[in-house]
Design an enzyme around this catalytic site. Structure first.
Site, PDB file in Angstrom:
ATOM      1  N   ASP A  11      -8.622  15.752  -1.450  1.00 32.01           N
ATOM      2  CA  ASP A  11      -8.546  15.333  -2.847  1.00 32.01           C
ATOM      3  C   ASP A  11      -9.280  14.006  -2.964  1.00 32.01           C
ATOM      4  O   ASP A  11      -9.581  13.357  -1.949  1.00 32.01           O
ATOM      5  CB  ASP A  11      -7.091  15.181  -3.275  1.00 32.01           C
ATOM      6  CG  ASP A  11      -6.954  14.816  -4.754  1.00 32.01           C
ATOM      7  OD1 ASP A  11      -7.448  15.580  -5.589  1.00 32.01           O
ATOM      8  OD2 ASP A  11      -6.366  13.765  -5.054  1.00 32.01           O
ATOM      9  N   SER A  12      -9.541  13.603  -4.203  1.00 35.72           N
ATOM     10  CA  SER A  12     -10.212  12.324  -4.414  1.00 35.72           C
ATOM     11  C   SER A  12      -9.341  11.140  -4.008  1.00 35.72           C
ATOM     12  O   SER A  12      -9.853  10.048  -3.768  1.00 35.72           O
ATOM     13  CB  SER A  12     -10.612  12.184  -5.885  1.00 35.72           C
ATOM     14  OG  SER A  12      -9.463  12.242  -6.709  1.00 35.72           O
ATOM     15  N   TYR A  43     -12.583  10.996  -9.083  1.00 40.37           N
ATOM     16  CA  TYR A  43     -13.751  11.869  -9.237  1.00 40.37           C
ATOM     17  C   TYR A  43     -13.965  12.256 -10.706  1.00 40.37           C
ATOM     18  O   TYR A  43     -15.066  12.602 -11.109  1.00 40.37           O
ATOM     19  CB  TYR A  43     -13.577  13.153  -8.425  1.00 40.37           C
ATOM     20  CG  TYR A  43     -13.817  13.030  -6.938  1.00 40.37           C
ATOM     21  CD1 TYR A  43     -13.975  11.789  -6.312  1.00 40.37           C
ATOM     22  CD2 TYR A  43     -13.890  14.176  -6.148  1.00 40.37           C
ATOM     23  CE1 TYR A  43     -14.180  11.708  -4.945  1.00 40.37           C
ATOM     24  CE2 TYR A  43     -14.099  14.099  -4.774  1.00 40.37           C
ATOM     25  CZ  TYR A  43     -14.241  12.861  -4.176  1.00 40.37           C
ATOM     26  OH  TYR A  43     -14.451  12.785  -2.821  1.00 40.37           O
ATOM     27  N   GLY A  44     -12.890  12.251 -11.479  1.00 43.95           N
ATOM     28  CA  GLY A  44     -12.941  12.799 -12.824  1.00 43.95           C
ATOM     29  C   GLY A  44     -13.852  12.083 -13.788  1.00 43.95           C
ATOM     30  O   GLY A  44     -14.218  12.624 -14.832  1.00 43.95           O
ATOM     31  N   CYS A  74      -7.848  19.451  -5.827  1.00 38.94           N
ATOM     32  CA  CYS A  74      -8.386  18.514  -6.812  1.00 38.94           C
ATOM     33  C   CYS A  74      -8.908  19.344  -7.976  1.00 38.94           C
ATOM     34  O   CYS A  74      -9.786  20.193  -7.788  1.00 38.94           O
ATOM     35  CB  CYS A  74      -9.518  17.696  -6.189  1.00 38.94           C
ATOM     36  SG  CYS A  74     -10.384  16.600  -7.337  1.00 38.94           S
ATOM     37  N   THR A  76     -10.723  18.440 -10.446  1.00 40.61           N
ATOM     38  CA  THR A  76     -12.119  18.126 -10.749  1.00 40.61           C
ATOM     39  C   THR A  76     -13.064  18.890  -9.828  1.00 40.61           C
ATOM     40  O   THR A  76     -14.060  19.468 -10.270  1.00 40.61           O
ATOM     41  CB  THR A  76     -12.356  16.613 -10.636  1.00 40.61           C
ATOM     42  OG1 THR A  76     -11.508  15.932 -11.574  1.00 40.61           O
ATOM     43  CG2 THR A  76     -13.798  16.263 -10.916  1.00 40.61           C
ATOM     44  N   GLU A 153      -1.819   6.524  -9.068  1.00 42.22           N
ATOM     45  CA  GLU A 153      -2.339   5.855  -7.871  1.00 42.22           C
ATOM     46  C   GLU A 153      -1.741   4.459  -7.698  1.00 42.22           C
ATOM     47  O   GLU A 153      -1.544   3.987  -6.575  1.00 42.22           O
ATOM     48  CB  GLU A 153      -3.867   5.762  -7.945  1.00 42.22           C
ATOM     49  CG  GLU A 153      -4.590   7.100  -7.871  1.00 42.22           C
ATOM     50  CD  GLU A 153      -4.821   7.572  -6.443  1.00 42.22           C
ATOM     51  OE1 GLU A 153      -4.784   6.744  -5.515  1.00 42.22           O
ATOM     52  OE2 GLU A 153      -5.058   8.789  -6.262  1.00 42.22           O
ATOM     53  N   CYS A 186      -4.572  18.543 -12.975  1.00 43.97           N
ATOM     54  CA  CYS A 186      -4.944  17.565 -11.945  1.00 43.97           C
ATOM     55  C   CYS A 186      -3.750  17.416 -11.026  1.00 43.97           C
ATOM     56  O   CYS A 186      -2.609  17.317 -11.505  1.00 43.97           O
ATOM     57  CB  CYS A 186      -5.314  16.224 -12.586  1.00 43.97           C
ATOM     58  SG  CYS A 186      -5.573  14.880 -11.398  1.00 43.97           S
ATOM     59  N   THR A 187      -3.973  17.389  -9.727  1.00 46.02           N
ATOM     60  CA  THR A 187      -2.850  17.372  -8.784  1.00 46.02           C
ATOM     61  C   THR A 187      -2.098  16.054  -8.779  1.00 46.02           C
ATOM     62  O   THR A 187      -1.035  15.957  -8.159  1.00 46.02           O
ATOM     63  CB  THR A 187      -3.327  17.714  -7.357  1.00 46.02           C
ATOM     64  OG1 THR A 187      -4.524  16.995  -7.059  1.00 46.02           O
ATOM     65  CG2 THR A 187      -3.587  19.206  -7.227  1.00 46.02           C
ATOM     66  N   HIS A 188      -2.607  15.024  -9.471  1.00 45.82           N
ATOM     67  CA  HIS A 188      -1.828  13.803  -9.649  1.00 45.82           C
ATOM     68  C   HIS A 188      -0.703  13.985 -10.668  1.00 45.82           C
ATOM     69  O   HIS A 188       0.343  13.336 -10.586  1.00 45.82           O
ATOM     70  CB  HIS A 188      -2.724  12.664 -10.140  1.00 45.82           C
ATOM     71  CG  HIS A 188      -3.608  12.058  -9.111  1.00 45.82           C
ATOM     72  ND1 HIS A 188      -4.710  12.713  -8.618  1.00 45.82           N
ATOM     73  CD2 HIS A 188      -3.572  10.851  -8.489  1.00 45.82           C
ATOM     74  CE1 HIS A 188      -5.313  11.930  -7.732  1.00 45.82           C
ATOM     75  NE2 HIS A 188      -4.643  10.805  -7.639  1.00 45.82           N
TER      76      HIS A 188
END
Length: 270
Positions: A11-12, A43-44, A74, A76, A153, A186-188
């Site tokens: 992932d980013s 990355y987005g 990810c 994105t 994050e 988005c996996t976040h």
């Protein structure tokens, strides 16, 4: 490919750890190698060309460790560059789009479905196209939520965090009464699921990482690639920057205290 080879996930940044958690719960005997490109997150906001370049480098890093499958955890990457990985390897490659789209369509009673993601994911229209391929009469409403990734994050993930609540209100209020299902593209985003649920209390939320891991597990079982060791698998974490910061923040995603050690790798940064 040996059955005890690791599954590669990337992932980013930290968001793909949601997939690590899902995979280790579902297939506890599997070894996992995780790469978080923390030096280049997010990355987005990047161009499609840049996303594809980063994806190639991330996948090559995992392939250098002899992984038996790759999950691009990810949204994105899955929306803009998943074929980049398939072009450089014959091992099974998975993203987080197809199964989430199917799950959202099946869960929706009204066939009015919302999608949230990074700007690049929304610009790609990938979830909209996948859902409309199932049913061209389905209505898909989309919204980019660029603040969600940095909020996660940087640890603004507590259920009562006022900043996250306000961000959810800004990005999600227009979905109320318009959709009955929402893809967290988005996996976040599942990390702030509680805040999203409060903003949209009557909407079913779809977690793409969970759907992708279920599909990957079944595919590896069919290909006889699952570990036969009977032992609990190991997990190695690699990042492109700030391993100490990653290790501290990873506890939010994995629900583990003091047990996450990340290694820094020299994946090309530009």
């Amino acid at each position: 490919m040996p059955n005890d080879s690791a599954i590669g996930i990337f992932d980013s940044g930290l968001g793909g750890l949601c997939a690590v958690r899902e995979l280790s719960d579902l297939l506890p005997c599997e070894n996992i190698i995780y790469f978080g490109d923390t030096g280049r997150v997010p990355y987005g906001t990047k161009s499609r060309e840049t996303i594809r370049k980063y994806t190639n480098e991330d996948a090559c890093f995992l392939l250098s460790h002899g992984v038996k499958a790759i999950l691009a955890a990810c949204g994105t990457v899955s929306s803009n560059a998943i074929e980049v990985i398939s072009d450089i390897t014959d091992i099974p490659v998975f993203g987080v789009v197809n199964d989430a789209a199917k799950a959202a369509y099946n869960a929706s009673k009204t066939k009015r479905i919302g999608v949230i993601g990074t700007q690049a994911t929304i610009n790609s229209n990938i979830f909209k196209r996948k859902i409309e391929a199932i049913d061209d009469k389905a209505v898909v409403l989309q919204s980019a939520c660029p603040l969600f990734v940095p909020l996660v994050e940087y640890g603004f993930t507590d259920e009562g965090d006022e900043i996250t609540r306000l961000a959810c209100e800004k990005y999600l209020s227009h979905f109320r009464g318009e959709v009955d299902t929402l893809i967290m593209g988005c996996t976040h985003f599942p990390i702030i699921k509680n805040a999203i649920e409060k903003a949209l209390p009557d909407v079913t939320l779809i977690n793409p990482a969970k759907e992708a891991v279920k599909t990957m597990a079944e595919a590896l079982r069919e290909k006889d690639l699952l570990s036969k060791s009977g032992k609990h698998g190991t997990i190695r974490y690699f990042v492109s920057d700030d391993p100490a910061g990653f290790s501290a923040s990873a506890e939010i995603f994995l629900g583990k205290k003091g047990s996450i050690i990340a290694e820094k790798t020299n994946v090309a940064l530009s």
